[in-house]
Structure formats: C-alpha cells, structure tokens
Design an enzyme around this catalytic site. Structure first.
Site, mmCIF file in Angstrom:
data_model
loop_
_atom_site.group_PDB
_atom_site.id
_atom_site.type_symbol
_atom_site.label_atom_id
_atom_site.label_comp_id
_atom_site.label_asym_id
_atom_site.label_seq_id
_atom_site.Cartn_x
_atom_site.Cartn_y
_atom_site.Cartn_z
ATOM 1 N N THR A 30 0.840 -1.191 0.000
ATOM 2 C CA THR A 30 0.000 0.000 0.000
ATOM 3 C C THR A 30 0.877 1.244 0.000
ATOM 4 O O THR A 30 1.808 1.346 0.799
ATOM 5 C CB THR A 30 -0.904 -0.036 1.259
ATOM 6 N N GLN A 106 -4.241 -6.690 -6.371
ATOM 7 C CA GLN A 106 -4.732 -7.214 -5.095
ATOM 8 C C GLN A 106 -6.040 -6.512 -4.725
ATOM 9 O O GLN A 106 -6.086 -5.283 -4.631
ATOM 10 C CB GLN A 106 -3.716 -7.023 -3.968
ATOM 11 N N HIS A 181 -7.347 -10.509 -1.153
ATOM 12 C CA HIS A 181 -6.600 -10.227 0.086
ATOM 13 C C HIS A 181 -7.373 -10.773 1.284
ATOM 14 O O HIS A 181 -8.321 -10.154 1.769
ATOM 15 C CB HIS A 181 -6.424 -8.713 0.221
ATOM 16 N N ALA A 183 -5.624 -11.716 4.039
ATOM 17 C CA ALA A 183 -4.521 -11.755 5.018
ATOM 18 C C ALA A 183 -4.508 -10.501 5.878
ATOM 19 O O ALA A 183 -5.321 -9.589 5.704
ATOM 20 C CB ALA A 183 -3.188 -11.870 4.256
ATOM 21 N N TYR A 186 -7.488 -7.806 7.504
ATOM 22 C CA TYR A 186 -8.569 -7.097 6.806
ATOM 23 C C TYR A 186 -9.828 -7.982 6.738
ATOM 24 O O TYR A 186 -9.838 -9.089 7.290
ATOM 25 C CB TYR A 186 -8.074 -6.616 5.440
HETATM 26 C C1 LIG Z 1 4.585 -0.115 2.966
HETATM 27 C C2 LIG Z 1 3.977 -1.478 3.009
HETATM 28 C C3 LIG Z 1 2.683 -1.653 2.553
HETATM 29 C C4 LIG Z 1 2.079 -2.913 2.564
HETATM 30 N N1 LIG Z 1 0.833 -3.074 2.028
HETATM 31 C C5 LIG Z 1 0.314 -4.304 1.861
HETATM 32 C C6 LIG Z 1 -0.872 -4.496 1.098
HETATM 33 O O1 LIG Z 1 -1.471 -3.565 0.536
HETATM 34 N N2 LIG Z 1 -1.342 -5.762 1.000
HETATM 35 C C7 LIG Z 1 -0.715 -6.825 1.580
HETATM 36 O O2 LIG Z 1 -1.179 -7.972 1.459
HETATM 37 N N3 LIG Z 1 0.441 -6.674 2.282
HETATM 38 C C8 LIG Z 1 0.979 -5.446 2.407
HETATM 39 N N4 LIG Z 1 2.192 -5.295 3.046
HETATM 40 C C9 LIG Z 1 2.895 -6.478 3.574
HETATM 41 C C10 LIG Z 1 3.958 -6.960 2.590
HETATM 42 O O3 LIG Z 1 3.357 -7.440 1.384
HETATM 43 C C11 LIG Z 1 4.820 -8.102 3.178
HETATM 44 O O4 LIG Z 1 3.965 -9.155 3.540
HETATM 45 C C12 LIG Z 1 5.652 -7.697 4.387
HETATM 46 O O5 LIG Z 1 6.271 -6.435 4.203
HETATM 47 C C13 LIG Z 1 6.770 -8.725 4.670
HETATM 48 O O6 LIG Z 1 7.601 -8.877 3.521
HETATM 49 P P1 LIG Z 1 9.114 -8.278 3.457
HETATM 50 O O7 LIG Z 1 9.861 -8.900 4.591
HETATM 51 O O8 LIG Z 1 9.645 -8.670 2.121
HETATM 52 O O9 LIG Z 1 9.002 -6.784 3.636
HETATM 53 C C14 LIG Z 1 2.801 -4.031 3.077
HETATM 54 C C15 LIG Z 1 4.098 -3.852 3.547
HETATM 55 C C16 LIG Z 1 4.706 -2.601 3.501
HETATM 56 C C17 LIG Z 1 6.129 -2.455 3.971
#
Ligand SMILES: Cc1cc2nc3c(=O)[nH]c(=O)nc-3n(C[C@H](O)[C@H](O)[C@H](O)COP(=O)(O)O)c2cc1C
Length: 371
Positions: A30, A106, A181, A183, A186
């Site tokens: 996001t 998504q 989504h 997860a 939400y």
């Molecule tokens: C800024 C930001 C926004 C995120 N927005 C979403 C989102 O819109 N939908 C979602 O399923 N996960 C979202 N996540 C979770 C990430 O998809 C991911 O699961 C989480 O950051 C762990 O992965 P990483 O270790 O590679 O950062 C977001 C994470 C971050 C950092």
C-alpha cells in the site's frame, strides 16, 4: 559455493496459465499515492514499471478497494470501481507488460480496519468486536479503531458482488489476474480469525465456516472471469494489528483453509508474513511450514514471504520445497532491480525505514531520495 547466477529464484516458473521468467514476485505494498478519488497516477505507473524493468517475474499491486461502500481502507488508496480507475490502471498494465512482468491486482476489503473512506462513515466486520491495537499513522490514521457494525448475510452477498465487479474491471484494465486479500487482519481475515468472528450462522464457528466468505469470493471471481484469468488468495497468521496471532487449530486449521480455497479454484496461495520473518510466522509443530503444507495439501503453486531479499534464506526455502515463488516487499523497495542484482551477484541496497516514514507514499520516497 553456488554462484549468484545459479540461484534457484532465477529459474522460470509457472502460475495458472502463465510462464514467469523467474520465481521472484513483488509483494503487495500500500502506497496511498492515488488521487483522492482512487485513480492511479503516472507516478504509480513509473513505480510499478521499475520492478518489471528490474526483472521481477510477477508483481502484485497494493491492496485496491473493490466497491464504493465500506471496502476502502485508506485515503488515497487506488480503487477498481470507476471508469477513471480502469483508465488509470491501463497505463500501469501496459507499461508493466511491455517490460515483461505478469501483473496481478490485489483486491482488498478493509472491513473493521478501515481508517479512511470517503464513501461511508463507520466500519463493518463479521461481528461488533473492536479491533486490537490502534490505527496506523504512516497510512494517515490515528487513535483506536471504531467498533464495526456486524454484517448481515445480505451485506455479504453485496460484498461478493463488489469483488466480482472489481475483478472484471481488473481484467478490462489489462491485469493478468487478481489476488484476493484474505490476510493481515482485513475483512476476509476478520472472518477467518476466531476472536473477531463471533458469528453463529454459516460464516462463523468452524474453520470451514470462517473460510466460507473467502471461498465464495474466490469461486465467484473464477466463475465470472474464466479459466485464463489468474485468481490467487493471500493468507496470513499475523495481522497489521496483531503480530502474535497463530491459527488456533494449527496444522489442521491450515489444511482446512487451504483445501477450501483450492476447492474454490484458486490458482495459487500466497502466505504473507506481516511484521515478522518467514520462519517466525511459517513454522509449524514438527518442523514443517505453513507454505510447505499449502503445497502438499493442494498441489497449487505457493508464494512464501518474509525477508526473502536474503538470498540464503530464499535459496533454502526453494530448495527445501517450502514454496514455488518468493514475494519481496521492503527489499524490493530498496532494490527494484533485485532479480538483476541477484543474477549479476551485485550486493543489495539495505532497506531504509525512512523510505516509508512518516508516510508510506511515493512522495515520501521522492523526498527521501533528495536528502
Ligand atoms: C509499505 C507497506 C505496505 C504494505 N501493504 C500491503 C498491502 O497492501 N497488502 C498486503 O497484502 N500486504 C501489504 N504489506 C505487507 C507486505 O506485502 C509483506 O507481507 C511484508 O512487508 C513482509 O515482507 P518483506 O519482509 O519482504 O518486507 C505491506 C508492507 C509494507 C512495507
């Protein structure tokens, strides 16, 4: 020692009817950078294209709201509701495809975790249970979450219709598919989660009942969009407002959720690791993982997530059969060209938290670059 160029994440893979050039996906993030009425901007097209040009095989967009009722979670979140949304996303899909990546939208209904929605006041959820924790300031919220209104079964039918209409608009926009989504806390995860779902009807109680709404959404989208359109589902144990939650029924609960969604004709399962590293959220009793179990239970391609920019962990997860694909979030922000770097053996840039602070916007990153 394995050279960087033979890293298993660089091998081609398959998902639905698509062949991907590697096993590296951009995780949904996001960015609250759309116009106030949810239209994707040219800067967003630039942002997504950079990942495609950097070599990622699959890109999952940020959570996008599917209806103009209670689904929107944040101000400046993009939508898939209006013709203007479709036109905005078309510019994104065209450029990402030209750069060789598969692109999935998504679809996210925020439910009780909505902290900015110009369409409706108040929030909705499976039951009138106040969410844990507080709203997230980096996404524009502040203070405790309101208590949501309990959704009726008629409301649920409308929510399913909203998801289907948005999936059709995603197809019209040129997306290769959508990801449901379910997860991170939400709406659909609120149904899956015992303590936010106190319902006594067909959508509450047993695991199969709690998974029913996600399955209905998935099956309805599949029926409306046909077999070629990718339909994935994202699940997680942890939540943006609760990093400690684990499926109370452990392996048995996971198996029921997975088989229910495979029965709804999902093309892939994506297991998120919100706020924690992969092994912290994925490990099950006996040393197996939620992702390996998803693979063995359903035979579907499974995407693992959580610190997958660490090439040693990434390799182990693939070689040991825990997943088919790896989704990278923060590591991809710091390195939109992560696949190219992995192939060339170039070290990665470390992720700097101030990229997303005080806001997670693209504008914040622009400012961060100048500093
Ligand atoms: C800024 C930001 C926004 C995120 N927005 C979403 C989102 O819109 N939908 C979602 O399923 N996960 C979202 N996540 C979770 C990430 O998809 C991911 O699961 C989480 O950051 C762990 O992965 P990483 O270790 O590679 O950062 C977001 C994470 C971050 C950092």
């Amino acid at each position: 020692m394995t050279t960087a160029t033979t890293h298993p994440a660089l091998a081609p893979s398959r998902i639905g009817t698509h062949v991907l050039r590697n096993r590296l996906a951009v995780a949904p993030m996001t960015r609250v950078s759309a116009t106030p009425d949810g239209v994707p901007t040219p800067e967003m097209a630039e942002y997504y294209t950079a990942f495609a040009e950097g070599g990622f095989g699959l890109i999952v967009t940020e959570g996008t709201y599917p209806d103009a009722e209670h689904s929107q979670g944040y101000l400046n979140q993009p939508g898939l509701v209006t013709d203007a949304h479709v036109a905005g996303w078309r510019a994104v899909t065209r450029r990402v495809h030209a750069a060789g990546a598969v692109l999935v939208a998504q679809l996210m209904h925020a439910g009780a975790l909505s902290q900015g929605n110009p369409h409706r006041s108040g929030t909705v959820g499976p039951s009138a249970v106040q969410p844990r924790g507080e709203m997230m300031p980096e996404y524009g919220g502040r203070g405790p979450w309101p208590v949501p209104a309990e959704l009726t079964v008629r409301d649920l039918d409308r929510i399913v219709e909203g998801f289907v209409a948005a999936a059709l608009r995603a197809r019209e926009s040129g997306f290769d598919g959508i990801e449901v989504h379910a997860a991170n806390g939400y709406l659909l995860d609120q149904f899956l989660t015992e303590y936010t779902n106190r319902r006594v009807d067909a959508y509450g109680g047993s695991v199969a009942n709690r998974a029913r709404l996600t399955a209905e959404v998935t099956a309805a989208i599949r029926a409306a969009t046909g077999p070629e359109f990718l339909v994935g589902v994202r699940l997680s144990q942890t939540k943006v407002n609760d990093f400690e939650y684990r499926w109370p029924g452990g392996r048995r609960e996971a198996e029921t959720i997975y088989t229910t969604l495979a029965g709804a004709e999902a093309d892939y399962l994506h297991i998120a690791s919100e706020g924690r590293a992969f092994l912290e959220t994925a490990l099950l009793d006996g040393g197996s993982t939620t992702t390996a179990l998803a693979r063995s239970t359903t035979g579907l391609p499974v995407i693992a997530n959580g610190g997958m920019h660490d090439s040693r962990q990434a390799k182990q997860v693939l070689v040991d059969g825990h997943a088919d694909l790896l989704a990278v979030a923060r590591g991809a922000l710091a390195n939109p060209d992560l696949p190219h770097r992995l192939a060339a053996g170039t070290p990665l840039e470390p992720f700097d938290r101030s990229m997303l602070s005080p806001r997670v916007t693209l504008e914040n990153v622009r400012r961060w670059r100048k500093d």
